[in-house]
Structures are given as C-alpha cells and as structure tokens.
Design a protein around this motif. Structure first.
Motif, PDB file in Angstrom:
ATOM      1  N   SER A  16       0.849  -1.179   0.000  1.00  0.00           N
ATOM      2  CA  SER A  16       0.000   0.000   0.000  1.00  0.00           C
ATOM      3  C   SER A  16       0.889   1.235   0.000  1.00  0.00           C
ATOM      4  CB  SER A  16      -0.864  -0.027   1.251  1.00  0.00           C
ATOM      5  OG  SER A  16      -0.945   1.250   1.797  1.00  0.00           O
ATOM      6  N   PRO A  17       0.560   2.241  -0.821  1.00  0.00           N
ATOM      7  CA  PRO A  17       1.430   3.410  -0.909  1.00  0.00           C
ATOM      8  C   PRO A  17       1.414   4.258   0.363  1.00  0.00           C
ATOM      9  CG  PRO A  17      -0.554   3.679  -2.259  1.00  0.00           C
ATOM     10  CD  PRO A  17      -0.582   2.307  -1.703  1.00  0.00           C
ATOM     11  N   LYS A  18       0.444   4.032   1.244  1.00  0.00           N
ATOM     12  CA  LYS A  18       0.336   4.890   2.429  1.00  0.00           C
ATOM     13  C   LYS A  18       1.446   4.608   3.432  1.00  0.00           C
ATOM     14  CE  LYS A  18      -4.601   5.424   2.309  1.00  0.00           C
ATOM     15  NZ  LYS A  18      -5.139   4.094   2.012  1.00  0.00           N
ATOM     16  N   ARG A  19       1.889   3.373   3.489  1.00  0.00           N
ATOM     17  CA  ARG A  19       2.912   3.044   4.466  1.00  0.00           C
ATOM     18  C   ARG A  19       4.289   3.104   3.801  1.00  0.00           C
ATOM     19  NH1 ARG A  19       3.292  -1.472   7.155  1.00  0.00           N
ATOM     20  NH2 ARG A  19       3.713  -0.473   9.125  1.00  0.00           N
ATOM     21  N   ILE A  20       5.297   3.271   4.632  1.00  0.00           N
ATOM     22  CA  ILE A  20       6.650   3.228   4.104  1.00  0.00           C
ATOM     23  C   ILE A  20       6.890   1.803   3.642  1.00  0.00           C
ATOM     24  CG2 ILE A  20       9.059   3.329   4.802  1.00  0.00           C
ATOM     25  CD1 ILE A  20       7.897   5.508   6.874  1.00  0.00           C
ATOM     26  N   LYS A  21       7.393   1.666   2.441  1.00  0.00           N
ATOM     27  CA  LYS A  21       7.504   0.315   1.894  1.00  0.00           C
ATOM     28  C   LYS A  21       8.789  -0.351   2.350  1.00  0.00           C
ATOM     29  CE  LYS A  21       5.273   1.824  -2.279  1.00  0.00           C
ATOM     30  NZ  LYS A  21       5.729   2.375  -3.540  1.00  0.00           N
ATOM     31  N   SER A  22       8.656  -1.373   3.151  1.00  0.00           N
ATOM     32  CA  SER A  22       9.866  -2.051   3.612  1.00  0.00           C
ATOM     33  C   SER A  22      10.613  -2.627   2.423  1.00  0.00           C
ATOM     34  CB  SER A  22       9.511  -3.146   4.602  1.00  0.00           C
ATOM     35  OG  SER A  22       8.629  -4.054   4.007  1.00  0.00           O
ATOM     36  N   VAL A  23       9.851  -3.021   1.398  1.00  0.00           N
ATOM     37  CA  VAL A  23      10.467  -3.612   0.216  1.00  0.00           C
ATOM     38  C   VAL A  23      11.462  -2.632  -0.411  1.00  0.00           C
ATOM     39  CG1 VAL A  23       9.955  -4.271  -2.170  1.00  0.00           C
ATOM     40  CG2 VAL A  23       8.642  -5.242  -0.317  1.00  0.00           C
ATOM     41  N   ASP A  24      11.062  -1.344  -0.457  1.00  0.00           N
ATOM     42  CA  ASP A  24      11.938  -0.341  -1.055  1.00  0.00           C
ATOM     43  C   ASP A  24      13.259  -0.199  -0.315  1.00  0.00           C
ATOM     44  OD1 ASP A  24      10.263   0.219  -3.015  1.00  0.00           O
ATOM     45  OD2 ASP A  24       9.637   2.181  -2.307  1.00  0.00           O
ATOM     46  N   LYS A  34       5.192   9.341  11.331  1.00  0.00           N
ATOM     47  CA  LYS A  34       4.157   9.716  10.350  1.00  0.00           C
ATOM     48  C   LYS A  34       2.802   9.787  11.026  1.00  0.00           C
ATOM     49  CE  LYS A  34       5.599   9.506   5.896  1.00  0.00           C
ATOM     50  NZ  LYS A  34       5.162   9.428   4.531  1.00  0.00           N
ATOM     51  N   HIS A  35       2.530   8.817  11.881  1.00  0.00           N
ATOM     52  CA  HIS A  35       1.234   8.769  12.581  1.00  0.00           C
ATOM     53  C   HIS A  35       0.979  10.057  13.357  1.00  0.00           C
ATOM     54  CE1 HIS A  35      -2.153   6.972  14.669  1.00  0.00           C
ATOM     55  NE2 HIS A  35      -1.645   7.411  15.807  1.00  0.00           N
ATOM     56  N   PHE A  36       2.026  10.605  13.945  1.00  0.00           N
ATOM     57  CA  PHE A  36       1.847  11.829  14.731  1.00  0.00           C
ATOM     58  C   PHE A  36       2.113  13.087  13.915  1.00  0.00           C
ATOM     59  CE2 PHE A  36       2.309   8.785  18.289  1.00  0.00           C
ATOM     60  CZ  PHE A  36       1.111   9.088  18.948  1.00  0.00           C
ATOM     61  N   GLY A  37       2.131  12.945  12.603  1.00  0.00           N
ATOM     62  CA  GLY A  37       2.161  14.132  11.738  1.00  0.00           C
ATOM     63  C   GLY A  37       3.540  14.589  11.310  1.00  0.00           C
ATOM     64  N   GLY A  38       4.578  13.841  11.651  1.00  0.00           N
ATOM     65  CA  GLY A  38       5.927  14.234  11.242  1.00  0.00           C
ATOM     66  C   GLY A  38       6.364  13.461  10.012  1.00  0.00           C
ATOM     67  N   THR A  74       6.103   6.473  22.486  1.00  0.00           N
ATOM     68  CA  THR A  74       5.047   7.379  21.998  1.00  0.00           C
ATOM     69  C   THR A  74       5.327   8.810  22.443  1.00  0.00           C
ATOM     70  OG1 THR A  74       3.523   5.542  22.175  1.00  0.00           O
ATOM     71  CG2 THR A  74       2.557   7.725  21.915  1.00  0.00           C
ATOM     72  N   GLU A  75       5.708   8.957  23.725  1.00  0.00           N
ATOM     73  CA  GLU A  75       6.012  10.296  24.238  1.00  0.00           C
ATOM     74  C   GLU A  75       7.178  10.905  23.462  1.00  0.00           C
ATOM     75  OE1 GLU A  75       4.095  11.863  26.293  1.00  0.00           O
ATOM     76  OE2 GLU A  75       2.882  10.013  26.295  1.00  0.00           O
ATOM     77  N   ALA A  76       8.185  10.085  23.216  1.00  0.00           N
ATOM     78  CA  ALA A  76       9.379  10.576  22.519  1.00  0.00           C
ATOM     79  C   ALA A  76       9.026  11.037  21.099  1.00  0.00           C
ATOM     80  CB  ALA A  76      10.442   9.484  22.474  1.00  0.00           C
ATOM     81  N   VAL A  77       8.198  10.248  20.421  1.00  0.00           N
ATOM     82  CA  VAL A  77       7.835  10.605  19.044  1.00  0.00           C
ATOM     83  C   VAL A  77       7.002  11.882  19.031  1.00  0.00           C
ATOM     84  CG1 VAL A  77       6.534   9.887  17.004  1.00  0.00           C
ATOM     85  CG2 VAL A  77       8.031   8.253  18.137  1.00  0.00           C
ATOM     86  N   LYS A  78       6.017  11.953  19.939  1.00  0.00           N
ATOM     87  CA  LYS A  78       5.200  13.176  20.008  1.00  0.00           C
ATOM     88  C   LYS A  78       6.094  14.399  20.235  1.00  0.00           C
ATOM     89  CE  LYS A  78       0.771  11.568  21.866  1.00  0.00           C
ATOM     90  NZ  LYS A  78       0.065  11.377  23.139  1.00  0.00           N
ATOM     91  N   LYS A  79       7.052  14.226  21.129  1.00  0.00           N
ATOM     92  CA  LYS A  79       7.924  15.342  21.468  1.00  0.00           C
ATOM     93  C   LYS A  79       8.770  15.776  20.260  1.00  0.00           C
ATOM     94  CE  LYS A  79      11.214  16.862  24.927  1.00  0.00           C
ATOM     95  NZ  LYS A  79      12.051  16.512  26.050  1.00  0.00           N
TER      96      LYS A  79
END
Ligand code: GDP
Ligand code: MN
Length: 392
Positions: free
Chosen positions: A6-14, A286-290, A382-387
């Motif tokens: 799916s193009p939405k997720r980072i492609k591990s294959v790539d 990506k989930h948290f908008g970065g 999660t806290e680290a990513v949000k930050k």
C-alpha cells in the motif's frame, strides 16, 4: 512495475532492494538463455548515431535510468534514420525521469511487435510465496491494468519446496498463449526466469513487454531485475552491478562506515537499533504528523563510533530540524549509545534538538551519563515521538 505494498505506508520492500539498469538486466537474461535483442550503449547523441551503425532500422533508443515508466515519460523512441537516432538520443539524454537524469541510452534494433505479454516474478508476503504473474496484455499500461482489471493478470504462487508445477502453470499458459509453440516458448522463459530469480536472490524480475514477433518468436524487449539486499553478500557478481546513482550521497557515506541507512524526504533524523524498530519508529513519526528524514538501523552491537557516524551523516542533511534517537537495548547497550552521543557532542556541533529514548540493557547507566551532560531522556516511545514531532 507492479508493487503490492500500500502506498500509504513506508515500503519495507523499497528499503532492502538493489535496482539495476535495463542493459544490465538484459545481459543477465541472456546469461539465463532468455532471448533479448542485442544492444549497445551511448552517452551522447553523436555516439548514439555511430553506435547504431551495427543495427538494422528501425532502431529503438531507450533511457537507462533506475525506474520504470520510461515509455510514458518520453524515454523510449523509435528512429528510422541516423538523423532520427541522433535527435531521439538528444531528447532522451536531456530528460529527467522520476528524478533520475538520463546519462545513457540503450540502442537496439526495434523489433516488430505483433502482441505484448507480461511475465513477472516477485515475493508475495501475504501468500508467503514467490508469485508468478502472467498477462496477455503487457506493455506500458500494465500498472493501470493491475488496478482496474486485476483479473487480467494471472497470479500463481510458487513454493520453493515444490518449485514450478506444470499442473498449475499449464492451464494458465494455455489461456494466455493459446498455441502450442508459444506455450512451449513461454514455459522455457518462465523456467529460466525462475532460475534467475532464485539463484540470484531477486526480489523482482519482470519482462514487459515480452513481445511476440511476426515470426512467432517471444522476445524480451525490456528487462527489470531487483535484488534482495540481504542476499547480495552471496553474489559478488551482482554486487558489482551496483549503481551509485541509486544511492544518495548520505547513503554512500553510510555504507562506507557500515551503517544501514536510507535517505527519505522528511525533516526528522532517526537513529534506531534494529530494522523492525526503525520501521515502526518511522510509522509512528508519520502517525503523529511528522516526516522521517531517514531510515537508520545502527545494528545490534552498536559501538559509540556508530552513533557518532550516524549523527554526522544526519546532521549533514540541512533539512533535518530535529533528531530522534530510539534505542530498545538488548544486545545494544544503552551506555554505549550514550557514550556515542557524548563523543559526538565533543567532536561536532549539534544545532538541532535531540529527543533521546533509551530503554533496556544498561539504560540506567546510559541515562545517568546523559543527564550528567545536560540531556533529558525518555523511556516511552510514543512520548518521545510526540515530542520530536512538536520540536524544532
Ligand atoms: P518502460 O516504459 O520503462 O517499461 O520501457 P519499455 O522498455 O517497456 O518500452 C516501452 C514501450 O516501448 C514498450 O512497451 C514497447 O511498446 C515499446 N518498445 C520497446 N522496445 C521496442 C521495440 O524493439 N520495438 C517496438 N516496436 N516497440 C518497442
Ligand atoms: Mn517495460
């Protein structure tokens, strides 16, 4: 090229594939007995004109770039005279196709095409098998066909233990190729393609188009071969085909110092231990908008030097506005990571904020080392990513 992810997720294959040029893939095809017209290369319009002397007209002039879709991008042209060859090469050599600038063209006698087929092999993660794809509607629109009429592409799972099984393959070949002489040719081609795929640890091989000539011969007019990076250690001959333009400067530097690194478009630099955790970290960013600036796995037994090198490469990217270090220490020792960070602060200027998440082996020692030097650390991802997404 057909892709399942799916193009939405980072492609591990790539992240784990090595691509090669068409001319390199054609040469591999020939090694495996797959019929493919003779070709030559040229890097200027004049050279193209001269090089094409050896071929009967019409001649096909093709951009050599590490991407598909060249036909639609104007990267494949037919020429009927030496002047036309020069003109076509001139146009194509000025193109940029999917951000690759065309430096070389391939020249070959242009074959008369009665019909275009498609044959491909890839790994299908959902069926956990190599998958053979066959279609009677090959050509430049195969990607559209895959989306709009997926049933027009026959898919056959191949399990390595049993290999290609005629009882499964035969009905599909009868359906697509119809006449016995073509079925036989297709069978031999598929057999060779499967040998190439398995012997060289490919992640994708495609013939599109597999052209039927007026003389009822099946010829590979295009060749695409990608390799599983993890298999390359077994294949010096394939590793030698690696093209530097496939990698960014940062990726080349990273390879020199033994880091598994992939450049991405974003602005959050990532230093993570373990490929799976690195993927999960990028998804969470990506989930948290970065947007991640890179994939980086510092590996299991990370010595401080690796962290220092990683920071140098990431900080060399002017887009990076913050760095996330995410370590889940198992074999990796958090104190080694901390020492690497401190070594880096002594040797280089770190002008962007760093968010450090450390947990696992020797995390208390690591955290103490860092807090003594004025860094705060977190233990919750999660806290680290949000930050880090909010920082910078
Ligand atoms: P791609 O668009 O990057 O997949 O590049 P291809 O090598 O597949 O070329 C695109 C299209 O050009 C093919 O689908 C063919 O229709 C056409 N083409 C390529 N080689 C030849 C050739 O030798 N003769 C003719 N008549 N057409 C060709
Ligand atoms: Mn093609």
């Amino acid at each position: 090229m057909l892709q399942k992810n799916s193009p939405k997720r980072i492609k591990s294959v790539d992240l784990v594939e090595m691509k090669i040029h068409e001319y390199q893939a054609r040469s591999l095809f020939r090694d495996y007995g797959i019929a493919c017209p003779a070709d030559t290369l040229a890097d200027s319009p004049e050279a193209a004109r001269q090089a094409a002397d050896q071929f009967d007209f019409p001649v096909v002039v093709k951009a050599q770039v590490l991407s598909g879709g060249r036909g639609k991008a104007g990267g494949v042209k037919l020429a009927n005279t030496p002047d036309e060859i020069e003109k076509a090469a001139d146009k194509i050599l000025g193109l940029s196709i999917q951000s690759y600038s065309v430096e070389t063209v391939l020249l070959a006698h242009a074959v008369d095409i009665a019909r275009e087929f498609y044959i491909g092999l890839t790994i299908d993660r959902s069926s956990k098998a190599i998958t053979l794809m066959i279609s009677g509607s090959g050509g430049v629109d195969i990607e559209t066909l895959a989306v709009e009429n997926p049933d027009a592409i026959h898919k056959i799972p191949i399990y390595p233990a049993t290999g290609l099984e005629q009882k499964v393959l035969r009905p599909v070949l009868e359906n697509v190729f119809e006449s016995e002489p073509l079925i036989e040719q297709a069978n031999v081609i598929i057999d060779s393609l499967y040998r190439l795929f398995t012997e060289k640890d490919c992640s994708l091989v495609e013939i599109n188009p597999l052209a039927l000539t007026p003389a009822n011969e099946l010829l590979a007019l295009d060749a695409k071969v990608n390799f599983d990076d993890n298999g390359l250690i077994k294949h010096q001959d394939i590793e030698a085909l690696r093209n530097d333009e496939e990698s960014s400067k940062d990726e080349l530097r990273a390879r020199e110092v033994g880091l598994s690194f992939v450049s991405m478009d974003g602005d959050i630099g990532c230093i993570v231990n373990g490929a799976g955790l690195a993927m999960a970290t990028m998804d969470l960013i990506k989930h948290f908008g970065g947007t991640p600036a890179n994939f980086l796995d510092v590996g299991g037994s990370s010595n401080p030097e690796k962290v220092l090198n990683a920071l140098k490469i990431i900080l060399g990217n002017p887009k990076v506005r913050a760095i996330l270090i995410n370590i889940f220490g198992g074999i990796t020792r958090c104190d080694d990571i901390a020492k690497g960070i401190l070594m880096a602060t002594e040797q280089i200027d770190i002008p962007v904020p760093m968010v450090i998440r450390l947990i696992g082996t020797n995390d208390e020692t690591g955290r103490t080392l860092l807090s003594d030097a004025g860094f705060t650390t977190l233990d919750n991802l999660t806290e680290a990513v949000k930050k880090v997404v909010q920082t910078g």
